[in-house]
Every structure is written in structure tokens, then in C-alpha cells.
Design a protein around this motif. Structure first.
Motif, PDB file in Angstrom:
ATOM      1  N   GLY A 104      45.337  21.735 116.936  1.00 50.31           N
ATOM      2  CA  GLY A 104      44.018  22.198 117.379  1.00 50.31           C
ATOM      3  C   GLY A 104      43.941  22.487 119.040  1.00 50.31           C
ATOM      4  O   GLY A 104      43.103  23.076 119.159  1.00 50.31           O
ATOM      5  N   ALA A 105      44.938  21.737 119.586  1.00 50.94           N
ATOM      6  CA  ALA A 105      44.901  22.198 121.097  1.00 50.94           C
ATOM      7  C   ALA A 105      45.336  23.615 121.329  1.00 50.94           C
ATOM      8  O   ALA A 105      44.901  24.480 122.352  1.00 50.94           O
ATOM      9  CB  ALA A 105      45.730  21.249 121.979  1.00 50.94           C
ATOM     10  N   ALA A 140      36.033  25.282 118.139  1.00 56.79           N
ATOM     11  CA  ALA A 140      36.398  25.713 117.152  1.00 56.79           C
ATOM     12  C   ALA A 140      35.495  27.058 116.621  1.00 56.79           C
ATOM     13  O   ALA A 140      34.732  27.440 117.141  1.00 56.79           O
ATOM     14  CB  ALA A 140      36.220  24.655 115.925  1.00 56.79           C
ATOM     15  N   VAL A 141      36.409  27.717 115.869  1.00 56.66           N
ATOM     16  CA  VAL A 141      35.857  28.991 115.250  1.00 56.66           C
ATOM     17  C   VAL A 141      35.457  28.806 113.849  1.00 56.66           C
ATOM     18  O   VAL A 141      36.464  28.456 113.391  1.00 56.66           O
ATOM     19  CB  VAL A 141      36.775  30.142 115.796  1.00 56.66           C
ATOM     20  CG1 VAL A 141      37.971  30.096 114.941  1.00 56.66           C
ATOM     21  CG2 VAL A 141      36.091  31.575 115.214  1.00 56.66           C
ATOM     22  N   THR A 173      33.416  25.915 105.815  1.00 55.43           N
ATOM     23  CA  THR A 173      34.459  25.130 105.366  1.00 55.43           C
ATOM     24  C   THR A 173      35.815  25.622 105.681  1.00 55.43           C
ATOM     25  O   THR A 173      36.254  26.632 106.343  1.00 55.43           O
ATOM     26  CB  THR A 173      34.632  24.936 103.815  1.00 55.43           C
ATOM     27  OG1 THR A 173      35.352  23.816 103.261  1.00 55.43           O
ATOM     28  CG2 THR A 173      35.229  26.356 103.303  1.00 55.43           C
ATOM     29  N   PHE A 174      36.724  24.508 105.714  1.00 55.89           N
ATOM     30  CA  PHE A 174      38.317  24.676 106.121  1.00 55.89           C
ATOM     31  C   PHE A 174      38.452  24.925 107.840  1.00 55.89           C
ATOM     32  O   PHE A 174      39.136  25.650 108.261  1.00 55.89           O
ATOM     33  CB  PHE A 174      39.086  25.850 105.520  1.00 55.89           C
ATOM     34  CG  PHE A 174      39.083  25.814 103.948  1.00 55.89           C
ATOM     35  CD1 PHE A 174      39.265  24.380 103.442  1.00 55.89           C
ATOM     36  CD2 PHE A 174      39.083  27.036 103.211  1.00 55.89           C
ATOM     37  CE1 PHE A 174      38.957  24.350 102.050  1.00 55.89           C
ATOM     38  CE2 PHE A 174      39.146  26.753 101.937  1.00 55.89           C
ATOM     39  CZ  PHE A 174      39.242  25.753 101.120  1.00 55.89           C
ATOM     40  N   ILE A 175      37.478  24.106 108.359  1.00 56.04           N
ATOM     41  CA  ILE A 175      37.306  24.690 109.735  1.00 56.04           C
ATOM     42  C   ILE A 175      38.325  23.620 110.602  1.00 56.04           C
ATOM     43  O   ILE A 175      38.040  22.440 110.706  1.00 56.04           O
ATOM     44  CB  ILE A 175      35.881  24.357 110.245  1.00 56.04           C
ATOM     45  CG1 ILE A 175      34.879  25.285 109.338  1.00 56.04           C
ATOM     46  CG2 ILE A 175      35.912  24.761 111.777  1.00 56.04           C
ATOM     47  CD1 ILE A 175      35.293  26.896 109.399  1.00 56.04           C
ATOM     48  N   THR A 176      39.328  24.168 111.369  1.00 53.32           N
ATOM     49  CA  THR A 176      40.195  23.373 112.050  1.00 53.32           C
ATOM     50  C   THR A 176      39.399  22.886 113.493  1.00 53.32           C
ATOM     51  O   THR A 176      38.513  23.682 113.856  1.00 53.32           O
ATOM     52  CB  THR A 176      41.335  24.279 112.631  1.00 53.32           C
ATOM     53  OG1 THR A 176      41.930  24.972 111.501  1.00 53.32           O
ATOM     54  CG2 THR A 176      42.259  23.608 113.552  1.00 53.32           C
ATOM     55  N   ASN A 177      39.772  21.637 113.867  1.00 56.71           N
ATOM     56  CA  ASN A 177      38.838  21.211 114.875  1.00 56.71           C
ATOM     57  C   ASN A 177      37.380  20.778 114.539  1.00 56.71           C
ATOM     58  O   ASN A 177      36.540  20.429 115.256  1.00 56.71           O
ATOM     59  CB  ASN A 177      38.814  21.848 115.862  1.00 56.71           C
ATOM     60  CG  ASN A 177      40.210  21.775 116.758  1.00 56.71           C
ATOM     61  OD1 ASN A 177      41.223  21.249 116.360  1.00 56.71           O
ATOM     62  ND2 ASN A 177      40.348  22.650 117.756  1.00 56.71           N
ATOM     63  N   GLY A 178      37.191  20.636 113.168  1.00 59.77           N
ATOM     64  CA  GLY A 178      35.826  20.653 112.644  1.00 59.77           C
ATOM     65  C   GLY A 178      35.065  19.434 112.865  1.00 59.77           C
ATOM     66  O   GLY A 178      34.182  19.087 113.339  1.00 59.77           O
ATOM     67  N   ILE A 179      35.974  18.161 113.184  1.00 62.79           N
ATOM     68  CA  ILE A 179      35.523  16.816 113.625  1.00 62.79           C
ATOM     69  C   ILE A 179      35.348  16.704 114.968  1.00 62.79           C
ATOM     70  O   ILE A 179      34.269  16.099 115.391  1.00 62.79           O
ATOM     71  CB  ILE A 179      36.347  15.818 112.780  1.00 62.79           C
ATOM     72  CG1 ILE A 179      36.343  15.885 111.145  1.00 62.79           C
ATOM     73  CG2 ILE A 179      35.891  14.453 113.309  1.00 62.79           C
ATOM     74  CD1 ILE A 179      35.150  15.842 110.543  1.00 62.79           C
ATOM     75  N   ASN A 180      36.387  17.236 115.772  1.00 60.46           N
ATOM     76  CA  ASN A 180      36.360  16.936 117.237  1.00 60.46           C
ATOM     77  C   ASN A 180      35.501  17.850 117.906  1.00 60.46           C
ATOM     78  O   ASN A 180      35.111  17.749 118.996  1.00 60.46           O
ATOM     79  CB  ASN A 180      37.741  17.134 117.769  1.00 60.46           C
ATOM     80  CG  ASN A 180      38.498  15.598 117.701  1.00 60.46           C
ATOM     81  OD1 ASN A 180      37.799  14.658 117.679  1.00 60.46           O
ATOM     82  ND2 ASN A 180      39.946  15.704 117.509  1.00 60.46           N
ATOM     83  N   GLN A 227      45.638  17.100 111.888  1.00 62.69           N
ATOM     84  CA  GLN A 227      44.617  17.952 112.268  1.00 62.69           C
ATOM     85  C   GLN A 227      43.392  17.774 111.591  1.00 62.69           C
ATOM     86  O   GLN A 227      43.114  18.147 110.505  1.00 62.69           O
ATOM     87  CB  GLN A 227      45.518  19.510 111.859  1.00 62.69           C
ATOM     88  CG  GLN A 227      44.505  20.702 112.310  1.00 62.69           C
ATOM     89  CD  GLN A 227      44.075  20.558 113.696  1.00 62.69           C
ATOM     90  OE1 GLN A 227      44.810  20.995 114.625  1.00 62.69           O
ATOM     91  NE2 GLN A 227      42.902  20.503 113.969  1.00 62.69           N
ATOM     92  N   ASP A 228      42.301  17.565 112.197  1.00 61.06           N
ATOM     93  CA  ASP A 228      41.103  17.416 111.682  1.00 61.06           C
ATOM     94  C   ASP A 228      40.544  18.752 110.911  1.00 61.06           C
ATOM     95  O   ASP A 228      40.727  19.824 111.877  1.00 61.06           O
ATOM     96  CB  ASP A 228      39.909  16.835 112.533  1.00 61.06           C
ATOM     97  CG  ASP A 228      39.832  17.390 113.805  1.00 61.06           C
ATOM     98  OD1 ASP A 228      40.821  17.946 114.571  1.00 61.06           O
ATOM     99  OD2 ASP A 228      38.576  18.011 114.004  1.00 61.06           O
TER     100      ASP A 228
END
Length: 399
Positions: A104-105, A140-141, A173-180, A227-228
Motif C-alpha cells: 500500500g505504501a 487509493a485509486v 471493489t477490490f480497492i487497495t488501501n480501501g480501509i486506510n 494489505q487492506d
């Protein structure tokens, strides 16, 4: 007539894991050393707990920001260091070596923030970039939808103009960093009737506390547990028109413009993971005994290691060339598509081969190869599936 025989010098041991690349200099290696020390202290001791929690804590991003690790390419005018793309590659490599859950970073620093650098207004850059650099903002994108993945033009999330605001409705959906993430780069349809459809796509910056925006499930995955990855929901979310990134109707072109770099980084991460898998496997087969001798002495083991080392070296040579050309500003979409599908496929094949060489122990969670096997499975899928990569190559060949 006399002849002299000269003894052949001892063959040097070949090192497939060397860090040097033709575009790295002393400053790059200093950055790597500093980054590695940081990760050894702030990531590796906690990584298994993060995997169990299915989340990398936000505090980790803030610590990275304090150390000047995030977004190294950002202009000093906005709080960055103004460094070249080689530093982003090192960030990708070292995070990949810790584990896929740290990705995510890398996504934040090297994939999402560059959209803002390239297409943002001066006001947007001043507002968001310093906080992206110090870790206060995590990005996030959001492109993928339940019914739209590789076919981006069929997305259904809409943004309807209402005075000085857009009203956004839809689901991602399937969004990387979606929680943070507290700043979402959202792909929307601002003109659902546009022909062709991709000309109706725009990108809008959505802050995490926007009324009408909520997060759905934190999605459980086969690998990359820390990885959220989440669902994002927009129900009459009101976003100021000033949060439009670039121009209306240009979002598809912006996304395509940055995919070259994203896929190059994806290939780089796959290469780093492959190096780690091969290194741990070589160590294992040299130590593991069977029939009274190391299994590294068996011909089958030697052939497997020789083949994987050859593939790794070819991949690295190709990627080094592409990285330099990308840094020089060349359009290498076709070659990057080749690298993305071949190197990620190589990593997936290698994970199975390395696990097999570990025997029964490879199936045990206490061995690193088990986690790597799960993590690399997604690499041929994300950043554009490898089938899409082959479509791009074929199209650019005139087929």
C-alpha cells in the motif's frame, strides 16, 4: 616447439541477487540502506501481526513520512525530496521483500500520488501533496467495480453536476488501501452518454470524511492479508467541483498515461519477490539432507535452480533496460506490457517450483515460501490482467 599450459582461473561464483542496477548511484544505495534499517525496525517485527489483523496500521505510514520515505519524487516545493524514479524502484523492491501486504505504501507513493503531481491544480497540490509526503494522507485509486474490471469504459459510478458540487453514486471493489485511505482518486462517469464511452470518464478527489461516502467490507484475500482491500460505496456523496482532477472527460486518458509506470512497478515487485523466493530456496536445499547428502547435490535440484536463475537474470536485464528508458521519458507501453505478463508469470511459476523443492516443509506456514506462494498468485491479475497485456502487445503489432 614448446607449448605452455595455463591453468584456468577459478570460475567466480555467479550472484543473481546483486543489488546494483545501471541507473543506481551512491545516493540510491544510501536510501536503500536507510529504508532497509527502517523496515527491519518498524515493519518486519510486526508483519505477522499485521497479517493476522488484515491491516497495516496508519501509524506505519506516518513513521515512513517522518523518515522521508514516502513519495520521494515529490517536488521540494510541496515537501518532497525531488528524487528520480530509481528511488521509487528501491521503495518497491524493499517493501516487496518484506511482504505483499506492505504494497500500500508503494501504491500511494509511486502510483496514485503521481496523478496529482501531473494533473492537479496548484491549489490541489498545495492542499494535499505535503500531507501525502508526511503520511497524514493515505491515497487509493478506485477504478474497479463489481461489474467493471479490465473494461474500464463500462464503469457505472456517476458524478452529476449540481451547482458547485458533483453528486456521486456507485460502488467500487477490490480497492487497495480501501480501509486506510483518506483521499480517494475516483474514476466516475460525468457523461454517461458519451460516445465512445471512455470519453465520459473523469477523475475526482474524494476525501475520506465526505458525507455519502462509506466503506463496505474489508475483503479477505488468499494472500497479501495485511494489505487492506475494500469495497467503497457512494450514495449521493457531495464533492466540490474544485476536486475534479484535470478536465472532465479526460479521466480515461489520465489513467492510461500512468499505467505504464504502474505496470513497470508491478514487474519490479514481482522480480524482487522472485529473488527472495530463489534465495531462500537455495539456502534451504543446501541445508536440507536426504539420503545422506544435501538435496542441492541432486541433479534435478540443480537443474531447477539453474533454470530459475536464468529466468531471473533475463527478467532483470530486460527490466533494467525498460526502467532506464522510462526514466528517460520514452513511451514503452508495448515492452512494459511484455514485462508485466512475463515477469509476473515467472514469479507465479517460481513460487510453485520453490515450494516443491521445500517438500512438505514448503506447505507449512512457518516457512516463508508458503506465504510467498499465496502472495504472488494475484500478480498476473492486478494492474491489468496478463491476458490484457497480450491484447495490448498484439494490438501494437498491428494485429
Amino acid at each position: 616447439m614448446s607449448t605452455k599450459t595455463t591453468a584456468n582461473p577459478k570460475t567466480a561464483i555467479f550472484n543473481p541477487f546483486k543489488k546494483e542496477r545501471p541507473f543506481y548511484n551512491e545516493e540510491h544505495e544510501m536510501f536503500r540502506t536507510s529504508l532497509r534499517k527502517f523496515l527491519e525496525k518498524e515493519a518486519i517485527p510486526y508483519f505477522e501481526q499485521w497479517e493476522e489483523n488484515h491491516l497495516v496500521p496508519k501509524e506505519f505510514y506516518k513513521k515512513m513520512g517522518e523518515q522521508g520515505i514516502l513519495c520521494p519524487q515529490v517536488d521540494p516545493a510541496y515537501g518532497g525530496l525531488g528524487l528520480d524514479f530509481g528511488f521509487n524502484l528501491i521503495l518497491s523492491e524493499e517493501l516487496s521483500r518484506v511482504g505483499g501486504g506492505c504494497g500500500g505504501a508503494n501504491l500511494h507513493s509511486s502510483i496514485v500520488v503521481p496523478y496529482l503531481e501531473r494533473y492537479g491544480t496548484e491549489e490541489q497540490k498545495k492542499k494535499y501533496l505535503p500531507k501525502c509526503v508526511n503520511g497524514e494522507i493515505i491515497t487509493a485509486v478506485a477504478m474497479t467495480e463489481p461489474g467493471a474490471g479490465s473494461d474500464l469504459s463500462s464503469l457505472s459510478t456517476t458524478a452529476v453536476r449540481d451547482g458547485d458540487h458533483y453528486i456521486i453514486n456507485g460502488q467500487k471493489t477490490f480497492i487497495t488501501n480501501g480501509i486506510n485511505a483518506n483521499l480517494i482518486f475516483l474514476a466516475v462517469k460525468t457523461d454517461p452518454k458519451a460516445t465512445p464511452a471512455h470519453k465520459g470518464i473523469s477523475m475526482i478527489l474524494v476525501e475520506g470524511d465526505t458525507p455519502g461516502f462509506s466503506r463496505g467490507r474489508s475483503l479477505k484475500k488468499m494472500g497479501g492479508h495485511s494489505q487492506d482491500t475494500a469495497e467503497l460505496i457512494f450514495e449521493d456523496a457531495r464533492v466540490p467541483v474544485s476536486n475534479l482532477l484535470g478536465e472532465e472527460g479526460k479521466g480515461f486518458y489520465y489513467l492510461m498515461d500512468k499505467l505504464q509506470q504502474e505496470r513497470l512497478l508491478c514487474s519490479n515487485g514481482a522480480l524482487a519477490v522472485s529473488q527472495e523466493m530463489l534465495k531462500t530456496t537455495i539456502n534451504y536445499v543446501q541445508e536440507r539432507q536426504a539420503f545422506g547428502k544435501p538435496i542441492s547435490s541432486f541433479q534435478n535440484t540443480q537443474f531447477e535452480i539453474a533454470e530459475m536463475t536464468t529466468e531471473l537474470t533475463l527478467a532483470r536485464t530486460f527490466l533494467d533496460n525498460l526502467s532506464r528508458r522510462h526514466m528517460d521519458g520514452e513511451n514503452i507501453v508495448t515492452e512494459v506490457s511484455m514485462a508485466k505478463w512475463w515477469i509476473t508469470d515467472m514469479a507465479r511459476r517460481m513460487s510453485a517450483r520453490c515450494l516443491q523443492l521445500h517438500g512438505g516443509y514448503g506447505y507449512m506456514e512457518e516457512y516463508d515460501i508458503a506465504r510467498r506462494y499465496r502472495e504472488v498468485a494475484v500478480m498476473p491479475i492486478f494492474a491489468g490482467s496478463n491476458e490484457i497485456m497480450k491484447n495490448i502487445i498484439a494490438r501494437n503489432l498491428g494485429l
